[in-house]
Design an enzyme around this catalytic site. Structure first.
Site, short mmCIF file in Angstrom:
data_model
loop_
_atom_site.label_atom_id
_atom_site.label_comp_id
_atom_site.label_asym_id
_atom_site.label_seq_id
_atom_site.Cartn_x
_atom_site.Cartn_y
_atom_site.Cartn_z
N TYR A 160 45.85 37.84 37.83
CA TYR A 160 44.50 37.79 38.05
C TYR A 160 43.64 36.74 37.19
CZ TYR A 160 39.81 39.74 39.17
OH TYR A 160 38.29 39.79 39.77
N LYS A 164 41.94 33.47 39.05
CA LYS A 164 40.46 33.07 38.76
C LYS A 164 40.15 31.81 37.91
CE LYS A 164 38.86 36.77 40.84
NZ LYS A 164 38.32 36.44 42.24
#
Length: 235
Positions: A160, A164
């Site tokens: 994750y 990002k």
């Protein structure tokens, strides 16, 4: 009338953003993979449904064709995202994360943004005030991840935050290449959604605030920024 497409909009931050922008007078398309949920959400909000899977080229091309046929696009909110979770809601450790697992996360969070933006750029470039909002995360801040004093430093996962961080770099590069479009990354904060198994500490109303603010920017607004509701976020 401003026309806005929000990806992953049938629940969570996407749904709340759709609700707020519809209330602000936008014609909002609720982009969703789940047709039943997407249609129900659009009906409840007074928005329009668009079947959209950002990981599928044909689906994204069909969305672009539909928007062109129905009048164009002014605002794109790249909200669709996934976060790897194990049974029991644990985050997989870096040492246990395979390349294929990382690829799955990037397929939605990174490649999905590029796929969707690329397909819709011709429509956005015809708008008088085009805007792209990339929903990022404080976990994409390299400054935060590497600072033991930062609240995001604790996060143990690989997929994750790296996805990002890539979203942030994509935002900067698009903003430089497309000066006529306001392109910004936003950090909604740790929001209670299905994405994190309901562990977030903010409401969706609080989390959606910065997304909505960025979607409402005018032609003179900032571009190439990474911002939370409280202000700029360190890259």
């Amino acid at each position: 009338m401003t026309t806005t497409l929000i990806t992953g909009a049938n629940k969570g931050l996407g749904r709340e953003t759709a609700r707020r922008l519809t209330a602000a007078g936008h014609t909002v398309y609720v982009g969703a993979r789940d047709e039943a949920r997407g249609r129900a959400t659009a009906r409840e909000l007074g928005a329009r449904f668009m079947h959209l899977d950002v990981t599928d080229d044909a689906s994204v091309r069909a969305a672009a064709a539909q928007l062109e046929a129905e009048g164009g696009l002014d605002v794109l909110v790249n909200n669709a995202g996934v976060e790897p979770r194990l049974p029991g809601n644990a985050v997989p450790a870096p040492a246990d994360t395979t390349a294929d697992e990382l690829r799955t996360t990037f397929e939605t969070n990174v490649f999905g943004i590029v796929r969707t933006t690329h397909a819709l750029l011709p429509l956005l470039q015809r708008s008088a005030a085009p805007v792209i909002v990339n929903v990022s995360s404080g976990l994409g801040s390299l400054a935060g991840l590497s600072d033991p004093a930062s609240p995001v430093h604790f996060y143990p996962g690989l997929g994750y935050p790296t996805s990002k961080a890539a979203v942030n770099a994509i935002t900067v590069q698009y903003a430089k290449a497309l000066p006529g479009i306001r392109v910004n990354a936003v950090d909604p904060g740790y929001t209670n959604t299905d994405l994190n198994g309901g562990t977030g500490t903010q409401t969706v109303e609080e989390g959606a605030e910065i997304i909505v603010r960025a979607a409402l920017l005018g032609p003179d607004g900032p571009t190439g920024t990474f911002t939370a509701a409280q202000g700029p976020v360190a890259w």
